[in-house]
Motif scaffolding. Structure first.
Motif, PDB file in Angstrom:
ATOM      1  N   UNK C 666       0.831  -1.211   0.000  1.00 16.34           N
ATOM      2  CA  UNK C 666       0.000   0.000   0.000  1.00 16.34           C
ATOM      3  C   UNK C 666       0.863   1.258   0.000  1.00 16.34           C
ATOM      4  N   UNK C 667       1.903   1.246   0.802  1.00 13.65           N
ATOM      5  CA  UNK C 667       2.813   2.397   0.840  1.00 13.65           C
ATOM      6  C   UNK C 667       3.473   2.634  -0.498  1.00 13.65           C
ATOM      7  N   UNK C 668       3.854   1.562  -1.157  1.00 16.40           N
ATOM      8  CA  UNK C 668       4.501   1.700  -2.461  1.00 16.40           C
ATOM      9  C   UNK C 668       3.514   2.228  -3.500  1.00 16.40           C
ATOM     10  N   UNK C 674       1.555   9.292  -6.238  1.00 16.83           N
ATOM     11  CA  UNK C 674       2.158  10.617  -6.146  1.00 16.83           C
ATOM     12  C   UNK C 674       3.092  10.887  -7.302  1.00 16.83           C
ATOM     13  N   UNK C 675       3.938   9.916  -7.591  1.00 15.13           N
ATOM     14  CA  UNK C 675       4.911  10.090  -8.667  1.00 15.13           C
ATOM     15  C   UNK C 675       4.211  10.309  -9.999  1.00 15.13           C
ATOM     16  N   UNK C 676       3.135   9.572 -10.234  1.00 15.81           N
ATOM     17  CA  UNK C 676       2.488   9.594 -11.541  1.00 15.81           C
ATOM     18  C   UNK C 676       1.648  10.849 -11.753  1.00 15.81           C
ATOM     19  N   UNK C 677       1.022  11.327 -10.692  1.00 19.76           N
ATOM     20  CA  UNK C 677       0.109  12.456 -10.860  1.00 19.76           C
ATOM     21  C   UNK C 677       0.642  13.801 -10.364  1.00 19.76           C
ATOM     22  N   UNK C 701      -0.825  13.590  -0.364  1.00 18.22           N
ATOM     23  CA  UNK C 701      -1.356  13.634   0.991  1.00 18.22           C
ATOM     24  C   UNK C 701      -2.522  12.647   1.091  1.00 18.22           C
ATOM     25  N   UNK C 702      -3.148  12.612   2.263  1.00 17.62           N
ATOM     26  CA  UNK C 702      -4.231  11.654   2.478  1.00 17.62           C
ATOM     27  C   UNK C 702      -5.394  11.861   1.521  1.00 17.62           C
ATOM     28  N   UNK C 703      -5.566  13.086   1.027  1.00 16.04           N
ATOM     29  CA  UNK C 703      -6.674  13.311   0.098  1.00 16.04           C
ATOM     30  C   UNK C 703      -6.284  13.023  -1.347  1.00 16.04           C
ATOM     31  N   UNK C 704      -5.049  12.634  -1.580  1.00 18.75           N
ATOM     32  CA  UNK C 704      -4.611  12.283  -2.930  1.00 18.75           C
ATOM     33  C   UNK C 704      -4.553  10.778  -3.145  1.00 18.75           C
ATOM     34  N   UNK C 705      -4.553  10.030  -2.046  1.00 13.57           N
ATOM     35  CA  UNK C 705      -4.426   8.575  -2.162  1.00 13.57           C
ATOM     36  C   UNK C 705      -5.742   7.933  -1.766  1.00 13.57           C
ATOM     37  N   UNK C 706      -6.407   7.255  -2.679  1.00 13.77           N
ATOM     38  CA  UNK C 706      -7.665   6.610  -2.326  1.00 13.77           C
ATOM     39  C   UNK C 706      -7.374   5.365  -1.484  1.00 13.77           C
ATOM     40  N   UNK C 707      -8.401   4.759  -0.889  1.00 16.21           N
ATOM     41  CA  UNK C 707      -8.158   3.476  -0.227  1.00 16.21           C
ATOM     42  C   UNK C 707      -7.670   2.461  -1.265  1.00 16.21           C
ATOM     43  N   UNK C 708      -6.587   1.803  -0.997  1.00 18.29           N
ATOM     44  CA  UNK C 708      -6.032   0.839  -1.945  1.00 18.29           C
ATOM     45  C   UNK C 708      -6.513  -0.551  -1.560  1.00 18.29           C
ATOM     46  N   UNK C 757       3.789   9.809 -21.937  1.00 19.80           N
ATOM     47  CA  UNK C 757       4.718  10.496 -21.049  1.00 19.80           C
ATOM     48  C   UNK C 757       4.157  10.561 -19.643  1.00 19.80           C
ATOM     49  N   UNK C 758       5.047  10.607 -18.703  1.00 21.65           N
ATOM     50  CA  UNK C 758       4.665  10.849 -17.318  1.00 21.65           C
ATOM     51  C   UNK C 758       5.369  12.136 -16.870  1.00 21.65           C
ATOM     52  N   UNK C 759       4.855  12.868 -15.945  1.00 23.95           N
ATOM     53  CA  UNK C 759       3.669  12.612 -15.145  1.00 23.95           C
ATOM     54  C   UNK C 759       2.373  13.033 -15.847  1.00 23.95           C
TER      55      UNK C 759
END
Lengths: 294, 174, 774
Positions: C666-668, C674-677, C701-708, C757-759
């Motif tokens: 989950x941490x990864x 984060x890296x992608x967006x 932050x917590x509002x950028x990561x949905x429940x995985x 391309x990323x991001x």
């Protein structure tokens, strides 16, 4: 990153603060919430010789009913206090809705409305709101006080009309318009970040579906927040429908010449300013309908 | 030019009197003058939350405060969260949910959560997520932290389980 | 082996200290008489140093010393590459202080040591450096023209290159019905552990010993290197690993500061502490991931992949750092996986630019190559009118092909061999858990201003990097167990995991075990913690040592009880008869075992040793694998991406502690989102880094990561080690760029938007939407 050395004063009264400001002028910086100033000092991007900490000037923190049904807010009032104030909720729903968008709770616990307005980050919400709502700023110095209208306050990039020996003591918001439609739309990289582009809008109508007052303020699009008078003029007196909203949005997009930074290009801002204007006006129109329904 | 000031303050219930350099940040003061190294420094520009403490009961970023500004104030740091020798329900919930890996953001998270739960004792998941959005964690992905805070909310101060419908927003509860 | 602890979700004992605010990170360590260091860094991307005048700085009250390049000249040597020291790279190494030239913004120029960190920063401002600016080169295409040379003595910015070749790529392209060529780019990224780097060095003149707090990741190697650079015996150097606030590949390599701070302490004969600030971290800790890949794929009309031809360009920055060429090499070695592509050719180029040097970041090269391959597969699928699931099913390496030789895709013609795995099954399980069949009608669906997209990505991750690791397990007089390892820990919880392995293998209670690792004094040598190797290598070493120790214990007991060792068992630290499964008749405690062994003088005889060291050797990687799925909503007008659902499935062979393994995955994933967006290290054309604070380098932050939604499976144990484990830690990030890019591409397919391309920032998405052909 540690700040460069400075001399520190923490006056207890407004008079003391003004005397210090008068004495040190340009060499001094007012420290209020510190949420904007301290990072700059820690990074040594700003190196004031003197810090005047006004956090103990209790007389500068208040939220009171303003003349004619508006609000009179002391410059040192914390964002959190505004968030929790029923008077603010009652007398200015747009301000109440905007406050939670500012940073995070920790920032709002310390940050002040006066600090935010004088810091005048062009991507911040409060300066744009002040402009939208025709707020007035009461500036005190040892020589007396003067009132500056929001439209004359924000001069250029993070530069306001405030003089070195002046302090923003009070912000006056006029009475909330009768049953307006209002909206705040912004696009930021993350929740709580400064906006890449933001729009605040306010509409009133005369009961026949004709627009009486229209105000559109943009932030994050240039050196200062801006009112787009051409778009406002288009809407005033016009029948409020989707076609006119689209046209107003197009005007906003056409008129703007935004800056670019690492987060967004000028083209992005120009583009999205139009999109957000349209969405804000749509939401405003929807609220207008809701407010005017019996 | 006066570069030092005497300050008098309470930290975790204890009184302290110190002479501090006026430019010293509160975070540095707590960590190096007082020796309370539980509060961490992650960015020094107010964006990571690692330095969060309670300043007169409110969660603030101690890297953005000067020590001299804390004269006369009442501070609480992570070290003051324990109830005596034991960890409090919030801390235990963190352990159970694996809400920490490297532990560097943890003090800031705990202080933030502690203040938040005092104000919003029965939050929804969305409210918890929003409450910690000013604290960066690089290890956990936030989920277990949110679960831990919800678990602690469920436990309450008494440590006893409460079965509440957590999905209702606070305002809709009596 | 009966397992009580292995496989159990045991909470970590490490936590209590961390939760109570009693942890000791390097900046928490205080020594008497301690000095503080600050580093003067170049503000130019490329310039000659004409002069340095540090006289004013030295004269400041509270300044103990200023160290310049000329002061360290007699002993200064370039910092070598620890791994992947490919031919030619050693011409581009970094000295601890810049000498005649600075080559990136942040290049260390001088070191100030003062009484407080505040004073040290004041002193930095008093040092006058005269630079003669030179033009800077900031991207690989420009760098390859060799007009601006980063290291002019070498005549080129192409530091090294090599080619890997499998099968016959030319033939494959000749017979193919379908070919497609694209150029992919991934952005420059860094890891940003929440704790920045820090070193506290203490040279004790009375003892003539040097102790350094702060080292982690590969402490034994770094100690050896420091010994060489300082010309000071290795056994007199003691590295102490404090609590560590994350690493992610970036912390723990040998940087210039790792020489400078100990050097300063030895000169001043006082402790010297250096704590990096966040701006410095963004500027000078290893960068990673900036890859340009020109790739061509060949397939049959029905979607069978025939061949892959790629040119990989790695933007290495201004100096080759301790990772050598690992990042681009890892793009190349697994690019075709997890698919059967019998013909593959890849040229790998290592290009120097005037930017910060690069190194590993969680799943180096794999995040990038997974993005490239998974996007390519989706593009091919779309062109050929085949569903993304179908084309994957058609081409995935099959379980009956395991162990599968990808080919000689590593540098120096080394083979890449996948140990075990059932890739189709992992994909099927992920699809089912996600409910893909019921959701796929939403692909490209426009709803209330937003487009829905679903992305799929399959991945493989090399883990468990060898070659050796040793563990020592001993019983003390009270019957307590000590486990010693030469690995490090940066927050993963190894002390708990190793204790679990030892407890079950030995047959003792978890509480009886204490694990020691990180400090170099614990073991004479160690491989360190990186490349998801610690549990595979360290865990198996513990297993082997504990197994041997158990045999010895049983022998002592058998000798005492006058029976045979196979008649006895050790459970919960007590000896019972083998058939006594109710544990009703305890025969001896561990404490008694020790007592008896000592009394009989058995302690030192080999088969009765109660202090056992064992080595585990593995010359091949293990490979975790799995699939990610993401459902996104894209606001085409603003370019904003919202992740509605995210599923990560990973097979880890065997899971020692599900709580910790889930935490790693989950941490990864969160880091990958984060890296992608959000994240990018952005340079302007003058080589100035524009993203030097967390206001500009945006961390999720917590509002950028949905429940995985995280599913960990144990379908395919590794065949390469007794425990059957594959390393965990990096796998979760591998497919994040790939799956989100596929999901966004799917969402914007109705608009015919090209995603290579990323991001995937709002700004760029809008740019690509505007640029579309229609």
């Amino acid at each position: 990153m540690k700040p460069a050395a400075f001399e520190f004063f923490d006056p207890r009264t407004l008079n003391e603060a003004l005397s210090l400001l008068n004495q040190y002028g340009n060499e001094a910086k007012i420290l209020a919430g510190g949420q904007s100033l301290m990072p700059l000092m820690n990074l040594r991007l700003v190196r004031p010789k003197v810090i005047i900490d006004i956090n103990r000037v209790a007389e500068l923190a208040y939220i009171e009913p303003g003349a004619g049904g508006g609000l009179a807010i002391g410059g040192l009032t914390r964002h959190r206090a505004l968030e929790r104030s029923s008077l603010v909720h009652e007398r200015n729903p747009l301000l109440a809705e905007t406050l939670p968008l500012i940073g995070h709770a920790h920032i709002r616990n310390r940050g002040t409305i006066g600090g935010s307005l004088v810091h005048a980050d062009p991507a911040a919400e409060l300066p744009a709101l002040a402009l939208l709502l025709d707020a007035e700023f009461v500036l005190h110095s040892l020589n007396g006080e003067r009132v500056v209208h929001a439209k004359d306050f924000f001069r250029s990039y993070m530069t306001t009309a405030i003089e070195p020996a002046e302090l923003l003591a009070e912000i006056r918001f006029p009475a909330w318009l009768a049953k307006p439609g209002w909206a705040m739309q912004e696009v930021s990289r993350r929740a709580g970040d400064f906006a890449m582009v933001g729009v605040a809008a306010l509409l009133t109508h005369n009961g026949n579906g004709t627009c009486e007052d229209a105000r559109i303020a943009l932030f994050g699009v240039g050196a200062t927040p801006v009112r787009i008078e051409q778009a406002e003029a288009l809407l005033k007196g016009a029948r409020l429908d989707n076609r006119i909203l689209l046209e107003a949005a197009r005007v906003v997009s056409d008129v703007l010449e935004p800056d670019a930074d690492v987060h967004a290009s000028a083209e992005y801002r120009k583009d999205v300013a139009g999109v957000l204007t349209r969405r804000a006006l749509e939401r405003g129109m929807q609220r207008l309908r809701e407010a005017n329904e019996v | 030019m006066s570069t030092k000031r005497a300050i008098d303050l309470t930290i975790n219930g204890r009184q302290y009197q110190r002479l501090v350099a006026v430019r010293m940040t509160l975070a540095d003061f707590l960590r190096h003058d007082i020796g309370l190294t539980g509060t961490h420094v992650g960015c020094e520009h107010g964006l990571c939350g690692a330095c969060t403490i309670l300043f007169n009961g409110e969660a603030v970023r101690s890297c953005l405060l000067l020590a001299v500004q804390a004269d006369g104030s009442n501070l609480k740091t992570v070290e003051g969260l324990c109830t005596g020798e034991d960890l409090n329900p919030l801390q235990l919930a963190f352990q159970e949910q694996h809400a920490l890996q490297c532990g560097f953001c943890t003090p800031g998270m705990l202080v933030t959560a502690y203040a938040f739960l005092k104000e919003t004792p029965r939050p929804t998941e969305a409210q918890v997520r929003e409450a910690i959005s000013g604290n960066i964690c690089r290890c956990t992905g936030y989920q277990p932290i949110i679960k831990a805070i919800l678990q602690a909310a469920d436990m309450g101060e008494s440590g006893s389980q409460r079965s509440e419908d957590r999905d209702q927003p606070l305002s809709s509860r009596s | 082996m009966a397992t009580q602890y292995i496989g159990a979700a045991i909470t970590r004992r490490e936590d209590l200290r961390l939760l109570a605010g009693q942890a000791v990170f390097v900046d928490d360590v205080k020594l008497p008489d301690m000095l503080h260091a600050a580093i003067l860094r170049s503000t130019h991307a490329h310039a000659r140093i004409r002069s340095i005048d540090a006289s004013k700085a030295r004269a400041l009250a509270g300044v103990a010393a200023v160290v310049e390049s000329k002061n360290i000249e007699p002993i200064a040597r370039p910092i070598p590459a620890r791994i992947y020291a490919l031919p030619g790279l050693d011409r581009y190494l970094q000295f601890p202080l810049a000498r005649d030239k600075v080559r990136y913004v942040g290049d260390p120029v001088a070191l100030v040591i003062a009484e407080t960190p505040y004073l040290a920063e004041d002193a930095l401002e008093e040092i006058e450096v005269t630079y003669e600016p030179l033009p800077a080169v900031v991207n690989v295409r420009d760098a390859l023209r060799d007009e601006v040379l980063v290291h002019e003595q070498n005549g080129s910015n192409l530091a090294s290159h090599y080619k890997v070749s499998v099968g016959n790529v030319d033939d494959a392209f000749r017979v193919a019905d379908y070919k497609r060529r694209e150029e992919f780019k991934t952005q420059r990224l860094t890891g940003n552990p929440l704790e920045t780097r820090g070193i506290l060095a203490f040279y004790d003149p009375a003892q003539d010993e040097l102790t350094v707090w702060g080292p982690t990741k590969v402490p034994h190697y770094n100690r050896g290197l420091l010994s060489t650079l300082l010309n000071f015996p290795e056994h007199k150097i003691h590295f102490i690993e404090p609590d560590v606030g994350g690493g992610f590949g970036v912390r723990g390599e040998f940087y210039p500061e790792d020489f400078l701070i100990p050097y300063a302490s030895m000169q001043l004969k006082r402790p010297v502490k250096w704590i990096e600030d966040r701006r410095e971290h963004l500027l000078t800790a290893n960068h990673s991931r900036e890859i340009l890949c020109d790739v061509e794929i060949a397939a049959t009309r029905d979607g069978t992949l025939l061949g892959l031809r790629a040119q990989v360009f790695g933007d290495m920055g201004a100096y080759i750092r301790t990772h050598g060429g690992v990042v681009p090499a890892h793009v190349a070695d697994l690019l075709p996986t997890p698919y059967r592509i019998p013909n593959y050719e890849c040229s790998v180029h290592f290009v120097m630019t005037n930017k910060t040097g690069t190194g590993t970041l969680r799943a180096p090269g794999r995040y990038e190559s997974s993005f490239i391959m998974e996007r390519l597969v989706d593009i091919v699928a779309r062109d050929l009118g085949i569903a993304p699931v179908e084309i994957r099913k058609k081409n995935l390496i099959m379980p009956e092909q395991m162990p599968y030789t990808v080919g000689n895709t590593q540098p120096e013609n080394k083979a890449t061999i996948l140990d075990s795995g059932n890739y189709p099954r992992a994909l099927a399980q992920a699809l089912e858990t996600f409910g893909y069949e019921k959701l796929k009608h939403l692909e490209g669906h426009y709803d209330n201003g937003k487009y829905h997209g679903i992305g799929i990505a399959c991945f493989v991750k090399n883990t468990g990097r060898g070659p050796h690791e040793a563990a020592r397990v001993l019983v003390d007089a009270k019957g307590n167990i000590g486990v010693y390892l030469g690995i490090a820990t940066l927050g993963q919880g190894h002390k708990t995991t190793m204790a679990q392995i030892c407890a079950d293998t030995l047959g003792v209670a978890l509480e009886q075990i204490t694990v020691y690792l990180g400090n170099t004094d614990y073991m004479p040598t160690g491989g360190g913690t990186y490349a998801s190797r610690a549990t595979v290598m360290g865990g198996n070493a513990v297993y082997l040592a504990a197994l041997e120790l158990k045999q010895n214990i049983l022998r002592i007991a058998a000798d005492q009880l006058e029976t045979k060792p196979d008649q006895l068992q050790l459970r919960d630290g007590t000896i019972y008869l083998t058939e006594d499964n109710g544990e009703s008749n305890p025969l001896m405690s561990l404490r008694e075992i020790v007592h008896v062994a000592r009394a009989k003088g058995l302690y030192d005889k080999d088969q009765f040793r109660l202090d056992v060291s064992a080595n585990f050797t593995s010359l091949r990687h293990t490979y975790t694998y799995g699939a990610h799925l993401a459902h996104v909503k894209v606001d085409a007008e603003t370019g904003q991406v919202e992740i509605l659902r995210y599923l990560a499935l990973e097979d880890v062979g065997r899971c020692i502690n599900p709580l910790l393994v889930h935490g790693q995955v989950v941490g990864a994933v969160a880091q990958g989102i984060g890296a992608t967006l959000l994240e990018a290290l952005t340079y302007n054309e003058d080589g100035q880094l524009l993203t030097t604070t967390l206001k500009d380098y945006l961390l999720p932050t917590s509002t950028d990561v949905p429940p995985i939604e995280c599913v960990v499976t144990e379908e395919s144990p590794s065949t390469l080690n007794p425990l059957g484990i594959k390393g965990v830690g990096e796998g979760g990030i591998v497919a994040t760029g790939a799956v989100l890019a596929n999901a966004v591409a799917c969402a914007l397919a109705p608009l015919d938007v090209k995603i290579v391309e990323l991001p995937l920032t709002p700004n760029r998405l809008r740019e690509w939407i505007r640029a579309r052909p229609s």
